[in-house]
Each structure stands twice: as C-alpha cells, then as structure tokens.
Design a protein around this motif. Structure first.
Motif, short mmCIF file in Angstrom:
data_model
loop_
_atom_site.label_atom_id
_atom_site.label_comp_id
_atom_site.label_asym_id
_atom_site.label_seq_id
_atom_site.Cartn_x
_atom_site.Cartn_y
_atom_site.Cartn_z
N PHE A 279 64.89 63.36 52.00
CA PHE A 279 65.46 64.45 52.80
C PHE A 279 65.08 65.84 52.29
O PHE A 279 65.55 66.84 52.82
CB PHE A 279 66.99 64.30 52.86
N ALA B 195 75.76 60.12 60.76
CA ALA B 195 76.05 61.52 60.37
C ALA B 195 75.06 62.50 60.98
O ALA B 195 75.38 63.66 61.19
CB ALA B 195 76.04 61.66 58.85
N ALA C 143 78.26 75.58 57.73
CA ALA C 143 78.37 74.40 58.61
C ALA C 143 77.90 73.12 57.93
O ALA C 143 78.32 72.02 58.29
CB ALA C 143 77.57 74.61 59.90
N LEU D 272 78.38 58.30 50.91
CA LEU D 272 78.25 59.45 50.02
C LEU D 272 79.41 60.42 50.18
O LEU D 272 79.93 60.95 49.20
CB LEU D 272 76.94 60.21 50.33
N HIS E 13 78.54 59.25 43.01
CA HIS E 13 77.96 60.02 44.10
C HIS E 13 76.53 60.46 43.78
O HIS E 13 75.62 60.31 44.59
CB HIS E 13 78.85 61.24 44.42
N LEU F 231 72.98 66.30 53.34
CA LEU F 231 71.70 65.75 52.94
C LEU F 231 70.66 65.96 54.05
O LEU F 231 69.47 66.12 53.78
CB LEU F 231 71.90 64.25 52.69
N GLY F 232 71.11 65.93 55.28
CA GLY F 232 70.18 66.01 56.42
C GLY F 232 70.01 67.41 56.97
O GLY F 232 69.49 67.58 58.07
N TYR G 221 78.96 72.98 51.20
CA TYR G 221 78.40 73.68 50.05
C TYR G 221 78.72 72.84 48.82
O TYR G 221 79.70 72.12 48.81
CB TYR G 221 79.07 75.07 49.93
N SER H 265 77.87 69.85 45.77
CA SER H 265 77.06 68.64 45.57
C SER H 265 77.06 67.71 46.77
O SER H 265 76.22 66.82 46.86
CB SER H 265 77.47 67.91 44.29
N VAL I 245 80.73 69.91 62.45
CA VAL I 245 81.70 69.22 61.59
C VAL I 245 82.87 70.19 61.42
O VAL I 245 82.72 71.25 60.83
CB VAL I 245 81.09 68.85 60.23
N MET J 259 86.26 68.81 56.36
CA MET J 259 86.26 67.74 55.36
C MET J 259 87.52 67.98 54.53
O MET J 259 88.05 69.10 54.52
CB MET J 259 85.03 67.79 54.45
N ARG K 138 89.52 67.70 50.67
CA ARG K 138 89.41 67.53 49.22
C ARG K 138 90.81 67.31 48.66
O ARG K 138 91.81 67.73 49.25
CB ARG K 138 88.81 68.79 48.58
C1 HEM Z 1 77.19 65.57 54.76
C2 HEM Z 1 77.25 68.76 58.40
C3 HEM Z 1 73.23 66.71 60.26
C4 HEM Z 1 73.39 63.34 56.82
C5 HEM Z 1 77.54 66.61 55.59
C6 HEM Z 1 78.69 67.47 55.38
C7 HEM Z 1 78.71 68.36 56.40
C8 HEM Z 1 77.57 68.08 57.25
C9 HEM Z 1 79.73 69.46 56.63
C10 HEM Z 1 79.74 67.25 54.30
C11 HEM Z 1 79.73 68.21 53.17
C12 HEM Z 1 80.88 68.03 52.20
O1 HEM Z 1 81.65 67.04 52.17
O2 HEM Z 1 80.99 68.96 51.43
C13 HEM Z 1 76.16 68.47 59.23
C14 HEM Z 1 75.81 69.23 60.41
C15 HEM Z 1 74.68 68.65 60.93
C16 HEM Z 1 74.33 67.53 60.08
C17 HEM Z 1 76.59 70.42 60.93
C18 HEM Z 1 73.89 69.02 62.15
C19 HEM Z 1 73.85 70.20 62.69
C20 HEM Z 1 72.89 65.67 59.45
C21 HEM Z 1 71.67 64.87 59.58
C22 HEM Z 1 71.74 63.90 58.63
C23 HEM Z 1 72.96 64.11 57.88
C24 HEM Z 1 70.57 65.08 60.60
C25 HEM Z 1 70.73 62.84 58.30
C26 HEM Z 1 70.41 61.82 58.84
C27 HEM Z 1 74.44 63.66 55.99
C28 HEM Z 1 74.81 62.86 54.83
C29 HEM Z 1 75.91 63.52 54.23
C30 HEM Z 1 76.19 64.69 55.04
C31 HEM Z 1 74.13 61.57 54.36
C32 HEM Z 1 76.66 63.11 52.97
C33 HEM Z 1 76.14 63.92 51.80
C34 HEM Z 1 76.94 63.76 50.52
O3 HEM Z 1 78.16 63.57 50.58
O4 HEM Z 1 76.33 63.85 49.44
N1 HEM Z 1 76.86 67.00 56.73
N2 HEM Z 1 75.26 67.45 59.08
N3 HEM Z 1 73.63 65.20 58.40
N4 HEM Z 1 75.27 64.75 56.08
FE1 HEM Z 1 75.20 66.14 57.50
#
Ligand code: HEM
Length: 420
Positions: free
Chosen positions: A121, A259, A361, A102, A110, A370-371, A364, A366, A306, A309, A311
């Motif tokens: 979620f 992730a 964190a 994703l 996407h 997700l988590g 922001y 789309s 994180v 990322m 762009r």
């Molecule tokens: C995407 C942070 C925990 C699953 C992201 C993004 C960030 C982030 C910064 C990317 C946003 C972007 O590209 O604009 C975090 C932080 C976490 C955390 C700081 C914990 C404190 C989790 C958990 C899961 C998860 C527990 C689920 C199992 C995902 C997935 C994406 C994502 C699947 C991709 C969403 C997309 O691109 O549509 N996360 N995450 N994350 N996160 Fe997390």
C-alpha cells in the motif's frame, strides 16, 4: 429534534450522534457537530442501547487522542455498536468485534500484522496501479455516456468503481463483485434498514460468516497456487515466522475487501454532489490537472466517509475541562474534526486548492488508513477522466443518504449530464 425526514436543527443532544436519521443527512450531521463543537466539544453520551462514551468534536482532540495509540487503545472498543450486538458477538466469537482486523488491534500485534501488507500500500506500489485504475475509471465514464443522459450516479458508478478496483487488486474474478458489494453494505450499512440483512441486531454475525465461507476457498486456492495478487500475499503471509492465525487471516481479507470499498464509494458519490453544488470548483479542477491529488484529498475531507472510530483510555486525562477516566471510551468524530474552524480557514467552503495534508478523514497515528494512497488515486483518476469530457451536469432528483453512524455516504444521487 429527531423527525425521520426533515433536516434537524439545534438545539441538539450529545446522544444525537447515535441517531441514524440525523447522521444520515449531511446538513443535519454538520449542524449537530457545529453545535457540539461550540457548546460542549467533549460531551458525555448516555443511551439505552449503547454503552456510554465521550464525543470528541475538535480537530486537536481527535488528532491527539487518535494518534496516542499506546495510551488510547483500539482493541477494547473499536466502533459504536449497540450493546446487544456486542453481547452476541462476544458469545459467538469470544470478542466484542467478531473480527480481529488491523483496526481492532494494538501494539505489538498491530505493527506485525500491518507489516504484512505495508509494502503493497506504499505510494510507490500504488503508483504502479495508476494505469489500471485509470482504465477502470474510463470504463465507467464510457458507461455513463452509453447509458446517459441520466443515471443514479451512486448506484451505477460510485458504488461499482471502488468495488472493481478492490476485486481486481485482490485478484478475484469480476463475478465476485455482487457478493462483495452485498456483504460490504450489510456490514457497514449498520442502522440503515434498507441495507441490513434483517432488523435483528445480531444479523451482522451471518454477514461475517458469509465473508468467511467465501474467503476460506480463496485462501485454499492461493496456497495451492500463489500468484502476484494481494490475496496471495494474505494467504501465504508469515508472522513471526509462522502462518497467520486463522481468525487474523480471515479478518485481514474482510477488512481489505470491505474497508476500501464503501469508504471510497462515499468519497466519489459525495464528491460528485459537492462538485455539482460548487460549479466554479468543478471548472477549476477540470482546467488544472496539477490539482488532481489536492482536489481528491479535499473531496475526502469534505465527505469524511468514516464518521468515527473509538479509543479506550488507559490513563486519566483532562480534555476540554472534562476528566476522562481510565477505561472510558472516546468517539473520534472525523467529519467534525474536518470542519473545525480552529484548524481550517472557512471549513464549510469546498476549496480544491486547499492544503490537503492536514485533513483527518484517514485518521492519524499508527492506524492511519492503509489504503489512503489507493483511495486518493481512485478519486483523482475518476474525476480526471470525467471532468474534461463533461459538457453539462445537474441533479436530476433528490439525493438520499445511507442512515449509518459508522461509514456514511449517499445511497442515491440522480444526475443528468452531457458527456463527450
Ligand atoms: C483504516 C478511512 C479507503 C484500508 C482507516 C481508518 C480510517 C480510514 C478513518 C481508521 C484509522 C484509525 O483507527 O485511526 C478511509 C477513508 C477511505 C479509505 C475515508 C476512502 C476515502 C481505504 C482503502 C483501503 C483501506 C481504499 C484499502 C483497500 C484500510 C485498512 C485500515 C484502514 C486496512 C486499517 C489500518 C490500521 O488499523 O492499521 N481507513 N479509508 N481504506 N483503512 Fe481506510
């Protein structure tokens, strides 16, 4: 300054964001970001091992560009990796990321793929996991009691709780935990030699292959015998009425397994360190269960696991007086945005009663994490279980940081404690 052990101090160079020794130390990293934000908030980076890019360090820029998903794309370059690694991935997998998850996609694909697990979620679905997450949190606090009065909080607790949660919601057996832990760390440990499989910049390819071997079996099993776990949703998902493409499906498994693990571990480990350093905030949270969600989100703002990322611009834009051209890459530095004084009152103060909605964190727009509800629930449940049982807590040695520029956090946090 790039000494490998000492805390780095200004003046800094924009390319210092690529220095794992500076980024792998909380004090140095924030000194670097404060410096860049106040002297050159939109700065151009040139480095012999990386393709050039812009650093965005102001809250407004990170939020605006990060959420303009149709004009600033995720696919062409998603995270900062050395050019040699990009080249190896391109040759082996036909794209610069190796995976097609994703976070590597843009509209319309996407949105279609995000829909596959969106329901899973949502807060109302995650709320149903609360009892299970609380039980797992209790398991780890009980383990701290048994193994006390000292432990390495990161190694013994923070790394293992989110791993157990993710393995459990995927529906995998507990025996899968060591494999998932190793592969996730190798994948996100990036520049940290202690976590890398080898010094070879292409070692990441073997990690992707190992994940693939593991999940190929899981997919076959869940197709034969679906259950109500997340692995079954992913294994049997239809997109536009067709089974998911193999690379997309494999990537979905890998992103879901990885992730949510290192990121949440970093939030719990870094959160624990922050609470030790701010005993008045620890006491406040202990006495105020109504703060659970807010406090968890403030710890996540504080740690911002994180780090960035990337762009890619599809049109020219002026930011901070600089002209960003079509095709330019922009790195969104979340820890920098989350400590921007233009967005947060006293941003370097941990304030567990702060309005948590604003923080970036989770990104922001789309692609917003997700988590995020699951991660917040894990952090909140763990500390709600720990804090009322805590009678004493202190550092028992020097914390050590992972030397990484993508997902950062503590490698080790020795603590001494007395728990009921
Ligand atoms: C995407 C942070 C925990 C699953 C992201 C993004 C960030 C982030 C910064 C990317 C946003 C972007 O590209 O604009 C975090 C932080 C976490 C955390 C700081 C914990 C404190 C989790 C958990 C899961 C998860 C527990 C689920 C199992 C995902 C997935 C994406 C994502 C699947 C991709 C969403 C997309 O691109 O549509 N996360 N995450 N994350 N996160 Fe997390």
């Amino acid at each position: 300054m790039t000494d490998n052990t000492a805390t780095a101090t200004p003046p800094f160079h924009p390319a210092d964001v690529l220095n794992p020794h500076i980024m792998g130390d909380e004090v140095s990293m924030h000194a670097l970001f404060d410096y860049l934000r106040s002297t050159d908030p939109v700065s151009w980076v040139e480095h012999p091992d990386y393709r050039s890019f812009w650093n965005l360090t102001r809250y407004d820029d990170v939020k605006t560009i990060g959420s303009a998903n149709d004009e600033f794309l995720s696919a062409p370059r998603t995270v900062l990796v050395p050019e040699a690694m990009e080249q190896a991935l391109l040759e082996t997998f036909g794209n610069k990321n190796g995976l097609e998850t994703l976070i590597h996609m843009d509209r319309p694909k996407h949105l279609k793929l995000r829909k596959v697990t969106r329901e899973w979620f949502l807060p109302r679905s995650i709320d149903k996991l609360e009892a299970e997450v609380r039980a797992l949190a209790k398991e780890f606090v009980d383990k701290m009691v048994e193994e006390g009065p000292e432990c390495d909080f990161v190694r013994d607790v923070a790394l293992l709780l989110p791993l157990r949660v993710i393995v459990s919601i995927l529906g995998l057996p507990r025996e899968a935990e060591p494999t998932m832990l190793k592969l996730t760390q190798e994948m996100f440990g990036g520049q940290d030699p202690s976590l890398q499989r080898s010094e070879d910049p292409t070692a990441g390819l073997a990690v992707i292959q190992d994940f693939t071997d593991y999940f190929t079996e899981v997919i076959a099993e869940r197709k034969r015998q679906p259950t109500d776990d997340l692995a079954s949703v992913l294994a049997n998902a239809l997109v536009d009425g067709e089974p998911m493409d193999t690379l997309d499906q494999m990537s979905y498994f890998i992103i879901t397994a990885s992730a949510g693990h290192d990121t949440t571990s970093a939030a719990i480990g870094g959160g624990m360190k922050a609470l030790i350093e701010h005993p008045e905030q620890l006491a406040l949270w202990r006495d105020r269960p109504d703060l659970d969600d807010r406090a968890a989100r403030e710890l996540i703002r504080w740690v911002a696991p994180v780090r960035h990322m990337v762009r890619t611009a599809t049109r020219e834009v002026t930011l901070g007086g600089k002209t960003i051209r079509e095709g330019d890459n922009l790195a969104l530095w979340y820890p920098a945005a989350n400590r921007d004084p233009a967005a947060f009152d006293a941003p370097h103060r941990l304030d567990l009663s702060r309005d948590p909605k604003q923080q970036l964190a989770f990104g922001y727009g789309s692609h917003m994490c997700l988590g995020q509800h699951l991660a917040t629930l894990e952090v909140s449940c763990f500390f709600r279980e720990l804090l009322p049982r805590l009678e004493e807590l202190e550092l028992a040695g020097d914390p050590e940081w992972v030397k990484a520029i993508f997902v950062g956090g503590l490698r080790s946090l020795p603590v001494r404690y007395r728990l009921r």
